[in-house]
Design an enzyme around this catalytic site. Sequence first.
Site, PDB file in Angstrom:
ATOM      1  N   GLY A  11       5.151  42.882  21.832  1.00 12.56           N
ATOM      2  CA  GLY A  11       4.684  42.881  23.219  1.00 12.56           C
ATOM      3  C   GLY A  11       3.734  44.044  23.451  1.00 12.56           C
ATOM      4  NE  ARG A  74       7.632  40.097  20.743  1.00 17.01           N
ATOM      5  CZ  ARG A  74       7.447  40.012  22.059  1.00 17.01           C
ATOM      6  NH1 ARG A  74       7.053  38.880  22.590  1.00 17.01           N
ATOM      7  NH2 ARG A  74       7.663  41.049  22.835  1.00 17.01           N
ATOM      8  CG  ASP A 106      13.296  46.463  18.078  1.00  9.57           C
ATOM      9  OD1 ASP A 106      12.279  45.862  18.471  1.00  9.57           O
ATOM     10  OD2 ASP A 106      14.439  46.199  18.500  1.00  9.57           O
ATOM     11  CB  THR A 128       8.974  49.175  23.119  1.00  8.06           C
ATOM     12  OG1 THR A 128       9.664  48.333  24.060  1.00  8.06           O
ATOM     13  CG2 THR A 128       9.930  50.258  22.684  1.00  8.06           C
ATOM     14  CG  ASP A 130      11.925  46.701  25.911  1.00  5.79           C
ATOM     15  OD1 ASP A 130      11.515  46.424  27.050  1.00  5.79           O
ATOM     16  OD2 ASP A 130      11.886  45.904  24.953  1.00  5.79           O
ATOM     17  CG  ASP A 132      14.434  48.766  22.586  1.00  2.37           C
ATOM     18  OD1 ASP A 132      13.311  49.201  22.230  1.00  2.37           O
ATOM     19  OD2 ASP A 132      14.743  47.563  22.515  1.00  2.37           O
ATOM     20  NE  ARG A 165      15.955  37.365  53.871  1.00  2.44           N
ATOM     21  CZ  ARG A 165      14.722  36.890  54.024  1.00  2.44           C
ATOM     22  NH1 ARG A 165      13.693  37.512  53.478  1.00  2.44           N
ATOM     23  NH2 ARG A 165      14.510  35.806  54.716  1.00  2.44           N
ATOM     24  CG  MET A 172      10.672  42.603  31.278  1.00  3.83           C
ATOM     25  SD  MET A 172       9.041  42.597  30.479  1.00  3.83           S
ATOM     26  CE  MET A 172       8.583  40.877  30.665  1.00  3.83           C
ATOM     27  NE  ARG A 174      14.438  42.059  22.534  1.00  5.43           N
ATOM     28  CZ  ARG A 174      14.643  40.746  22.613  1.00  5.43           C
ATOM     29  NH1 ARG A 174      13.879  39.995  23.382  1.00  5.43           N
ATOM     30  NH2 ARG A 174      15.573  40.175  21.886  1.00  5.43           N
ATOM     31  NE  ARG A 268      14.830  34.746  50.620  1.00  5.35           N
ATOM     32  CZ  ARG A 268      15.709  34.157  51.418  1.00  5.35           C
ATOM     33  NH1 ARG A 268      16.982  34.092  51.063  1.00  5.35           N
ATOM     34  NH2 ARG A 268      15.326  33.637  52.570  1.00  5.35           N
ATOM     35  CG  HIS A 274       4.965  39.314  31.086  1.00  8.75           C
ATOM     36  ND1 HIS A 274       5.792  38.253  31.381  1.00  8.75           N
ATOM     37  CD2 HIS A 274       5.064  39.528  29.756  1.00  8.75           C
ATOM     38  CE1 HIS A 274       6.354  37.817  30.257  1.00  8.75           C
ATOM     39  NE2 HIS A 274       5.929  38.578  29.267  1.00  8.75           N
ATOM     40  CD  GLN A 276       9.550  45.071  34.421  1.00 10.49           C
ATOM     41  OE1 GLN A 276      10.522  45.752  34.204  1.00 10.49           O
ATOM     42  NE2 GLN A 276       9.577  43.755  34.358  1.00 10.49           N
ATOM     43  NE  ARG A 277       4.461  43.294  27.438  1.00 12.88           N
ATOM     44  CZ  ARG A 277       4.897  42.120  26.971  1.00 12.88           C
ATOM     45  NH1 ARG A 277       6.187  41.851  26.981  1.00 12.88           N
ATOM     46  NH2 ARG A 277       4.078  41.234  26.490  1.00 12.88           N
TER      47      ARG A 277
HETATM   48  O1  F6P Z   1       9.853  44.307  24.381  1.00  7.81           O
HETATM   49  C1  F6P Z   1       9.047  44.285  25.509  1.00  7.81           C
HETATM   50  C2  F6P Z   1       9.372  43.111  26.387  1.00  7.81           C
HETATM   51  O2  F6P Z   1       8.563  43.193  27.535  1.00  7.81           O
HETATM   52  C3  F6P Z   1      10.836  42.963  26.765  1.00  7.81           C
HETATM   53  O3  F6P Z   1      11.234  43.849  27.777  1.00  7.81           O
HETATM   54  C4  F6P Z   1      10.888  41.499  27.148  1.00  7.81           C
HETATM   55  O4  F6P Z   1      12.174  40.965  26.978  1.00  7.81           O
HETATM   56  C5  F6P Z   1       9.914  40.881  26.187  1.00  7.81           C
HETATM   57  O5  F6P Z   1       9.054  41.905  25.716  1.00  7.81           O
HETATM   58  C6  F6P Z   1       9.089  39.771  26.793  1.00  7.81           C
HETATM   59  O6  F6P Z   1       8.304  39.234  25.796  1.00  7.81           O
HETATM   60  P1  F6P Z   1       7.137  38.176  26.005  1.00  7.81           P
HETATM   61  O7  F6P Z   1       5.919  38.943  26.396  1.00  7.81           O
HETATM   62  O8  F6P Z   1       6.987  37.540  24.691  1.00  7.81           O
HETATM   63  O9  F6P Z   1       7.568  37.249  27.094  1.00  7.81           O
END
Ligand code: F6P
Length: 344
Positions: A11, A74, A106, A128, A130, A132, A165, A172, A174, A268, A274, A276-277
Amino acid sequence: MARYGILTSGGDCPGLNAVIRGIVLDSDTGLNDFTYVGFKDGFWGLVYGETINLDRSAVRGISKEGGTILGTSRFGPYTEPDGGPDNIKKALERIGVDGVIAIGGDGTMAAANRLYEDGIPTVGVPKTIDNDLEATDYTFGFNTAVEIATEAVDRLRTTGNSHKRCMVLEVMGRHAGWIAMYSGLAGGAHAILIPESPESVDQICAWVTSVRDRGRAPMVVVAEGFTFPGMEEAHSHKGLDGFNRPRLGGIGEILAPIIEERTGIETRATVLGHIQRGGVPSAWDRVLGTRFGFAVPELIADGGWGQMLALRGTDIVRVPFADAVGHTKTVPLDFYGEARAVFG
Ligand code: F6P
């Protein structure tokens, strides 16, 4: 003159371009006699010998850009029919590349380790959102993701307060709860649900009800990998990713109606996904990415193949791939316990 190939795999995350720039600036310093190319789209470019020329002008001004100028995927380097060490060695020879710089999480580090063990000179840079990855205190990308998730908590709280509410935000991460912990703490969430510590529906609803009873709008942050007690796997309904891991996500949409039904509080769910990325990296991620980039040529010059860079405290250090792969760096339970003590 030696020539090295950079790839970004898995990712994407904010800060990748800062690393690439940090490495490539070396080719202009005269410190090492190295030049660099980029492999297109992760290990795919390595397997097929597809590269992009990387000189100083190619990396001008990119550290503030999100994503990766090289593309990512990937795609695994051992994917048949064209992957595997023998084919990769032939591809590297054909294009005149002497070693591989793999920037990834990883899954990427595990693949990089395997390449190294199969005789392909490889070093790694940890990335990452994450956070992690074992063996490094932080990965770049995490800080930006936390900023974005925190802003989402802040925004959800104002609309939640207006309507009285319960708002559930799924983030995200993982199988690690780092993004949930940091954004939840920063945004003053009333409950933070992470994979490291399953919580029962009764407990979650008790927290939500107590918030409502004192006249507040409950804010719950849930990590995508969160499980209820007794669930063997994190919720996944989107199949497997390119590294054969279940695609996570959706637990927030399951939790919200349960809270509403049990507590009677209108609820809700928002899945941040995404967002977040994407977008510009925070200054912190740019600096960490740049420092990792600066450290790569020196690592290679010292013959540090088979190693990954890592952040320990404020120092950039080197660790064997083996220290970084095979286990997930999860949120310590005492850290979670500090936050949990004031939930509700
Ligand atoms: O590892 C980064 C991450 O954004 C995770 O937090 C999430 O589970 C995964 O990748 C989502 O992957 P994709 O972009 O393939 O949907």
